[in-house]
Each structure stands twice: as C-alpha cells, then as structure tokens.
Design a protein around this motif. Structure first.
Motif, PDB file in Angstrom:
ATOM      1  N   ARG A   1      19.254 -17.791  82.044  1.00  8.95           N
ATOM      2  CA  ARG A   1      20.199 -18.026  80.943  1.00  8.95           C
ATOM      3  C   ARG A   1      19.477 -18.182  79.603  1.00  8.95           C
ATOM      4  O   ARG A   1      20.069 -18.002  78.547  1.00  8.95           O
ATOM      5  N   LYS A   2      18.184 -18.545  79.676  1.00  2.31           N
ATOM      6  CA  LYS A   2      17.432 -18.743  78.421  1.00  2.31           C
ATOM      7  C   LYS A   2      16.524 -17.556  78.119  1.00  2.31           C
ATOM      8  O   LYS A   2      15.761 -17.579  77.143  1.00  2.31           O
ATOM      9  N   THR A   3      16.569 -16.518  78.937  1.00  4.49           N
ATOM     10  CA  THR A   3      15.726 -15.343  78.703  1.00  4.49           C
ATOM     11  C   THR A   3      16.203 -14.635  77.434  1.00  4.49           C
ATOM     12  O   THR A   3      17.407 -14.405  77.272  1.00  4.49           O
ATOM     13  N   PRO A   4      15.280 -14.308  76.519  1.00  5.23           N
ATOM     14  CA  PRO A   4      15.708 -13.706  75.245  1.00  5.23           C
ATOM     15  C   PRO A   4      16.548 -12.445  75.440  1.00  5.23           C
ATOM     16  O   PRO A   4      16.313 -11.674  76.375  1.00  5.23           O
ATOM     17  N   ILE A   5      17.473 -12.259  74.551  1.00  2.00           N
ATOM     18  CA  ILE A   5      18.427 -11.152  74.654  1.00  2.00           C
ATOM     19  C   ILE A   5      17.699  -9.802  74.677  1.00  2.00           C
ATOM     20  O   ILE A   5      18.074  -8.898  75.421  1.00  2.00           O
ATOM     21  N   GLY A   6      16.632  -9.674  73.918  1.00  2.00           N
ATOM     22  CA  GLY A   6      15.878  -8.417  73.892  1.00  2.00           C
ATOM     23  C   GLY A   6      15.218  -8.144  75.239  1.00  2.00           C
ATOM     24  O   GLY A   6      15.166  -6.994  75.696  1.00  2.00           O
ATOM     25  N   ALA A   7      14.719  -9.178  75.895  1.00  2.00           N
ATOM     26  CA  ALA A   7      14.083  -9.006  77.209  1.00  2.00           C
ATOM     27  C   ALA A   7      15.118  -8.554  78.235  1.00  2.00           C
ATOM     28  O   ALA A   7      14.857  -7.683  79.068  1.00  2.00           O
ATOM     29  N   ARG A   8      16.324  -9.137  78.139  1.00  2.00           N
ATOM     30  CA  ARG A   8      17.404  -8.718  79.049  1.00  2.00           C
ATOM     31  C   ARG A   8      17.765  -7.255  78.785  1.00  2.00           C
ATOM     32  O   ARG A   8      17.910  -6.466  79.718  1.00  2.00           O
ATOM     33  N   ALA A   9      17.901  -6.916  77.514  1.00  2.00           N
ATOM     34  CA  ALA A   9      18.298  -5.540  77.151  1.00  2.00           C
ATOM     35  C   ALA A   9      17.272  -4.531  77.667  1.00  2.00           C
ATOM     36  O   ALA A   9      17.645  -3.467  78.185  1.00  2.00           O
ATOM     37  N   ARG A  10      15.971  -4.870  77.543  1.00  3.16           N
ATOM     38  CA  ARG A  10      14.929  -3.906  77.944  1.00  3.16           C
ATOM     39  C   ARG A  10      14.948  -3.622  79.445  1.00  3.16           C
ATOM     40  O   ARG A  10      14.654  -2.512  79.870  1.00  3.16           O
ATOM     41  N   ILE A  11      15.333  -4.616  80.247  1.00  6.38           N
ATOM     42  CA  ILE A  11      15.442  -4.371  81.696  1.00  6.38           C
ATOM     43  C   ILE A  11      16.499  -3.290  81.958  1.00  6.38           C
ATOM     44  O   ILE A  11      16.308  -2.391  82.775  1.00  6.38           O
ATOM     45  N   PHE A  12      17.600  -3.363  81.221  1.00  3.56           N
ATOM     46  CA  PHE A  12      18.660  -2.380  81.462  1.00  3.56           C
ATOM     47  C   PHE A  12      18.332  -1.015  80.862  1.00  3.56           C
ATOM     48  O   PHE A  12      18.786   0.013  81.381  1.00  3.56           O
ATOM     49  N   LEU A  13      17.508  -1.005  79.820  1.00  3.86           N
ATOM     50  CA  LEU A  13      16.998   0.284  79.313  1.00  3.86           C
ATOM     51  C   LEU A  13      16.165   0.965  80.387  1.00  3.86           C
ATOM     52  O   LEU A  13      16.293   2.160  80.640  1.00  3.86           O
ATOM     53  N   LYS A  14      15.311   0.170  81.035  1.00  3.95           N
ATOM     54  CA  LYS A  14      14.462   0.703  82.106  1.00  3.95           C
ATOM     55  C   LYS A  14      15.333   1.115  83.297  1.00  3.95           C
ATOM     56  O   LYS A  14      15.103   2.146  83.941  1.00  3.95           O
ATOM     57  N   TYR A  15      16.347   0.308  83.570  1.00  6.74           N
ATOM     58  CA  TYR A  15      17.214   0.573  84.727  1.00  6.74           C
ATOM     59  C   TYR A  15      17.953   1.903  84.565  1.00  6.74           C
ATOM     60  O   TYR A  15      18.030   2.701  85.498  1.00  6.74           O
ATOM     61  N   GLN A  16      18.453   2.163  83.353  1.00  6.47           N
ATOM     62  CA  GLN A  16      19.181   3.428  83.177  1.00  6.47           C
ATOM     63  C   GLN A  16      18.258   4.614  83.387  1.00  6.47           C
ATOM     64  O   GLN A  16      18.641   5.633  83.955  1.00  6.47           O
ATOM     65  N   GLN A  17      16.998   4.430  82.978  1.00  5.69           N
ATOM     66  CA  GLN A  17      16.023   5.517  83.169  1.00  5.69           C
ATOM     67  C   GLN A  17      15.776   5.736  84.676  1.00  5.69           C
ATOM     68  O   GLN A  17      15.753   6.880  85.149  1.00  5.69           O
ATOM     69  N   LEU A  18      15.630   4.659  85.435  1.00  6.28           N
ATOM     70  CA  LEU A  18      15.380   4.788  86.881  1.00  6.28           C
ATOM     71  C   LEU A  18      16.573   5.428  87.594  1.00  6.28           C
ATOM     72  O   LEU A  18      16.404   6.215  88.526  1.00  6.28           O
ATOM     73  N   ILE A  19      17.776   5.078  87.162  1.00  5.50           N
ATOM     74  CA  ILE A  19      18.969   5.689  87.793  1.00  5.50           C
ATOM     75  C   ILE A  19      18.965   7.198  87.525  1.00  5.50           C
ATOM     76  O   ILE A  19      19.199   8.006  88.425  1.00  5.50           O
ATOM     77  N   ARG A  20      18.662   7.583  86.285  1.00  5.21           N
ATOM     78  CA  ARG A  20      18.587   9.022  85.957  1.00  5.21           C
ATOM     79  C   ARG A  20      17.553   9.729  86.823  1.00  5.21           C
ATOM     80  O   ARG A  20      17.809  10.794  87.378  1.00  5.21           O
ATOM     81  N   GLU A  21      16.380   9.099  86.944  1.00  7.98           N
ATOM     82  CA  GLU A  21      15.293   9.743  87.708  1.00  7.98           C
ATOM     83  C   GLU A  21      15.643   9.887  89.186  1.00  7.98           C
ATOM     84  O   GLU A  21      15.125  10.761  89.862  1.00  7.98           O
ATOM     85  N   ASN A  22      16.507   9.006  89.691  1.00 12.91           N
ATOM     86  CA  ASN A  22      16.834   9.022  91.122  1.00 12.91           C
ATOM     87  C   ASN A  22      18.252   9.535  91.398  1.00 12.91           C
ATOM     88  O   ASN A  22      18.791   9.316  92.491  1.00 12.91           O
ATOM     89  N   MET A  23      18.832  10.214  90.414  1.00 11.32           N
ATOM     90  CA  MET A  23      20.231  10.653  90.527  1.00 11.32           C
ATOM     91  C   MET A  23      20.490  11.486  91.792  1.00 11.32           C
ATOM     92  O   MET A  23      21.465  11.262  92.512  1.00 11.32           O
ATOM     93  N   GLY A  24      19.606  12.451  92.078  1.00  9.55           N
ATOM     94  CA  GLY A  24      19.816  13.328  93.232  1.00  9.55           C
ATOM     95  C   GLY A  24      19.835  12.553  94.544  1.00  9.55           C
ATOM     96  O   GLY A  24      20.711  12.755  95.394  1.00  9.55           O
ATOM     97  N   GLU A  25      18.897  11.631  94.681  1.00 15.02           N
ATOM     98  CA  GLU A  25      18.825  10.841  95.914  1.00 15.02           C
ATOM     99  C   GLU A  25      20.044   9.918  96.045  1.00 15.02           C
ATOM    100  O   GLU A  25      20.639   9.798  97.115  1.00 15.02           O
ATOM    101  N   LEU A  26      20.417   9.286  94.928  1.00 14.04           N
ATOM    102  CA  LEU A  26      21.583   8.386  94.961  1.00 14.04           C
ATOM    103  C   LEU A  26      22.839   9.155  95.378  1.00 14.04           C
ATOM    104  O   LEU A  26      23.617   8.692  96.227  1.00 14.04           O
TER     105      LEU A  26
END
Ligand code: NAD
Length: 506
Positions: free
Chosen positions: A68-93
C-alpha cells in the motif's frame, strides 16, 4: 459431470498461488479440465480447502502492509513490464485458452488482447488515482481527498473469458495499492495461471497476487472472510445475486456483472450487408458463449423479410476445433453445456418457435467427440418461450419482430436483463432515440458487441448488474479505493485564532 475425483498421478495438476509460490493443493476434491473439441483431459484442478483460502488471504493481508505504501511509479512500471510480457507470450496464451475453452485461436487472442488493454490502462495509474483539493475553504484552511487502497480484495471469474475477465480485475485492484485473491473458473483456469506466472515475472511481489481454485465452497468462503474488503464477480445472474447478497451482508463492497439477453434492433433503413454480417458474427462467434453475444434480433418493418439472407450468412460459418485454421464456430465448453443447449433448442420447437436453421449434431470430421452445436436460428420468438426467457449461452439466435422502433424498445426494456444491445440504422434520429430510451448498460449503434475500451467502464442494468460501480475505467478506481477527506489548517501569525469557538464553522 462429476467434479469430485481423485487425481491420477500422470495428469498435470493446476497449482494454487499463495505467498508468491505455486503450491500443490492438499485437497481431496479435484476436477478434470477437458479439451471441449476432443474430450482429452488436459489437467486437474483442485477445489481448495478452507485452510488454503485462509493462507491465501493471510498472505495478501501481510503483503498489503508494504504494497500500500509502494510508490505509484513503481506500481505503474510493473504493469508496463506486464503488458510487454503478455504481448511476447500472446501465441502461447491463446493456445492454452483454445485448448481448455474451445474458442478459435484468433478469438482467444482477442480474449487476451481485451485484457491486455486493461493492463495498459493500469500502467497509467499516475493519472488515475488522483484526489481533489479545494484551497481556502475557510480562512487558512484547505480540504483535499486521498484515494486509499482498501486492503485484501477478491475476484471470482466465469469460464467464457478466462484471460480478459481476470485481467479486468487484479491489475486495477493491485495497481491502486490493494492485494488480491483470485478465484478463476474451475472449467478453464490454465490460461489464468499462465497470466499469474507472467504477473510475478513482471515484478508483482509475493503475496500481492494469490490464486485459489474451486467452486461453491471457496466462493462462499470468500464472501464470508473477515479479512476480505471487496469482491468483484463476473458470471451468471443466479450465482452473482447469491455472491452480492452474502458478501454485502458480511460488510463487503461488491460489484457483480451478470447474465444477459442481448437484443439487436434492425431498422429497415440499415445497411443490409453490414448488418447481416454483424448479426451472424455476434450471435455465433465464440459459439454464442459471450455475455455480449447478440441472442435476439428484433427485425422492424421491412427488415422482417431478411431472415432467408440471415440464414444464408449463418450457413457460411465453419464449425470445428478452435485450433484448426479457418474455423468460425468452436465447441461449447463442456458436455453439460452441450446437453443444456440442445435441450433448449428442443424446448424452442416444443414452445412453437419456427426452427429456421438447426445446428444440432453437426458433422466435424476428426472431432466426433467434440461439444459442437452449429448456428441455430429460430423465428417467431416471443416472450414466454423458454428460448427467449432463458440465457441460452450457445450459438442460438432468436428472431422476433416489431412494427416500429417503439415496439422494439418496449420489448427490450421489458426483458429482465440489461447487459448489451445494439441498433442497426442509418437514421441519426432513430439511433439517438434508442440511446436515450433504452435501459441497457452497453449500447451499440451499428456496433454489434459494444464492449467499452478501458478508459470507460463496463456496466449493466437491471438483472445484469448489482453494485453501483463497474470494473475497469474510472469507476473501478472508486471501487478499489476508500476516499478520505482531509481538512487542514496550518497556523502562522496571520491565521492563529483567538479564543474558543463552539460553533460548527471552520
Ligand atoms: P457461473 O455463474 O456458473 O460461474 C461464475 C463463477 O462462480 C465461477 O468462478 C464459478 O466457480 C462460481 N460458481 C459457480 N456456481 C456457484 C455456486 N453455486 N455458488 C458459488 N459460486 C459458484 O458463470 P459461468 O457459467 O462460468 O459464466 C457464464 C455466465 O457469466 C453467463 O451468464 C454470462 O452472461 C455471464 N457473464 C457476464 C459477463 C458480464 O460482464 N456481465 C461477462 C462474462 C460472463
């Protein structure tokens, strides 16, 4: 279908995710995950015990202290990385999704993609979770709001979008500072688990996202759990109403997106080719197993003569296994769904509707055991017939007719459900009239499946929704946060007060 079977060692088991670790359940209750095109058993899913649910909630509660105290930018960057991983694994998913759920590979990619859009939206949290400030509400006094996370939140998801709907929930809950316990559909949890693995790889810390599996008992456990603050549910009206009542009674914030009977009005001035293509795609795509599928076409005036051409469009669709190229209509998710849909088609005939196109028992070479039902069209359908009154959730289109737009709107507003609807017309006046007077959450104008993009929220009217805030979009920020209003005065020589004030003024 027997859901309580003992696992055989040679079949893979789906794990629970607790405290950042994928763990084997200690339950004695398991269910097969079956490829609906072949009946091959792909894996077994556990029905988690109360102790395992408690452990998942406890790990989420513990993780909340720091998350709950993790900075907003740190939270946002995890989801930036997550969207990239989903794209990279789209075929398998998409391949996992098609194998366990049945929809075609391109449609499975669409399922993942519509969830990916919410992940992209989550990565924009810096612009979304903003409070308000009013300066000088009294002499030297400012008032402002903090949108603070609630704590442990939970999500319960249906079988028909096993990628998109979990992604509606945990990214927005987590990015706003909450921790999460997800309960995916027991029918097709494998793609959801792959998405959970990728979420950890993207940097979601241990305990922030947890996954338990099961059915009624686990869902009831979530509704009752004292440490869960909010629940997002998507599924049938019967189960959603139960979840809403039980969980709100236990003091939780709850949103439930539920069942549907989506009508499309076809005005005689509509572009015929576009409209018939849209109707066939929206009625029979995903074998009709979409909460936004068009299940009733209301043909108005001269458009009542379009049924033969609609049938011709439906006949062009290829039925087959979702993994095969060129297929339009895959199998229904389970043998139980197959029996139910065939039974409802029989009821339609018995109730006196005209079976214009019978999709029962299609021939699908190489997939003789699959749960296939082809496009099916009834005309002369009226309220009171079972195929109209119930959500079929199969590739069955009911055709009703109306003299004019007033009669068509009246029919739709009289249906208990209010999930999605559309009008096909070239008249701006008719479209505007429709959007004003229709009591349905998602409204399409020459758009057959108007699922909102993530800057807007999904919604619903009447029996299709309980709770006042929808998933994703702006509304979900309010759903997953508690507004705290701060009124502050900092004293200096010019603002220091003299004497005791016993009135309510600031
Ligand atoms: P479902 O209601 O059977 O299951 C939804 C969830 O509830 C699952 O996780 C399931 O395990 C759990 N569940 C099932 N029976 C339960 C019980 N008796 N007690 C407690 N929990 C129980 O729905 P489904 O068949 O998986 O999905 C199809 C339904 O979902 C359709 O009605 C469809 O319209 C609806 N849906 C709605 C939306 C929407 O946004 N409005 C989106 C997708 C699906």
């Amino acid at each position: 279908m027997d859901a309580t079977i003992t696992p055989k060692t040679q079949v893979a088991t789906v794990k629970l995710l607790i405290g950042g670790k994928f763990v084997e359940s200690k339950t004695t209750e398991w269910r097969d995950i079956v490829n609906p095109a072949t009946q091959e058993v792909l894996a077994r899913v556990p029905f988690a015990t109360q102790a395992e649910l408690d452990a998942a909630v406890a790990s989420a509660k513990d993780a909340f202290k720091t998350w709950r105290k993790t900075p907003i930018g740190a939270r946002a960057r995890i989801f930036l990385k997550y969207q990239q991983l989903i794209r990279e694994n789209m075929g398998e998913l998409a391949a996992i999704l098609t194998a366990e759920q049945g929809k075609t590979l391109p449609d499975a990619e669409g399922d993942v993609f519509r969830g990916l859009e919410v992940v992209e939206h989550a990565s924009n949290i810096g612009n979304l979770q903003l409070g308000e400030l009013a300066n000088n509400v009294a002499n030297g006094v400012d008032t402002y709001t903090l949108l603070q996370p609630l704590g442990v939140c939970a999500g319960i998801t249906p079988f028909n979008f096993p990628a998109m709907i979990p992604l509606w929930m945990f990214p927005m809950a987590i990015v706003t500072g909450n921790t999460f316990v997800l309960k995916p559909s027991e029918q097709d949890p494998m793609v959801t688990m792959r998405l959970a693995e990728l979420a950890l790889e993207a940097g979601i810390p241990p305990g922030v996202l947890n996954v338990v599996h099961g059915g009624e008992a686990v869902v009831n456990g979530i509704c009752d759990h004292k440490d869960i603050k909010a629940i997002s549910f998507v599924g049938s009206t019967k189960v959603g109403t139960h979840v809403y009542n039980r969980a709100t009674l236990a003091g939780k914030r709850v949103q439930c997106m539920m069942g549907a009977k989506n009508h499309a009005i076809v005005m005689p001035d509509a572009n015929k080719e576009q409209t018939l293509n849209a109707l066939a795609g929206a009625s029979f795509g995903a074998a009709g197993q979409r909460c936004m599928a068009v299940s009733v076409a209301v043909l108005v005036g001269e458009a009542r003569n379009w049924v033969p051409e609609l049938i011709a469009k439906a006949r062009t669709l290829k039925i087959g296994a979702g993994a095969e190229k060129g297929v339009d209509v895959g199998p229904l998710v389970s043998c139980a769904a197959y029996e139910r849909v065939n039974g409802l088609i029989e009821r339609g005939v018995a109730d006196g509707a005209k079976l214009e196109l019978d999709g029962r028992k299609p021939t699908v070479p190489g997939y003789e055991k699959g749960n296939f039902v082809g496009p099916t069209i009834f005309s002369g359908v009226k309220p009171g017939m079972t195929i109209y009154d119930q959500e079929v959730f199969g590739p069955v289109l009911c055709v009703a007719d109306a003299e004019n737009i007033d009669e068509a709107i009246e029919l739709i507003n009289s249906n208990p459900n209010g999930n999605g609807t559309a009008i096909f017309t070239q008249s701006g006046a008719a479209a505007r009239r429709f959007q004003e007077d229709i009591d349905v959450g998602q409204v399409g104008i020459n758009v057959p499946i108007p699922v909102p993009v993530p800057m807007f929220s999904f919604t619903g009217s009447r029996a299709s929704k309980l709770g006042d805030l929808g998933p994703y979009g702006k509304q979900v920020i309010m759903f997953y946060t508690q507004t705290k209003t701060v009124t502050a005065r900092w004293f200096d020589d010019s603002t220091v007060s003299h004497g005791v004030n016993t009135t309510i003024s600031l």
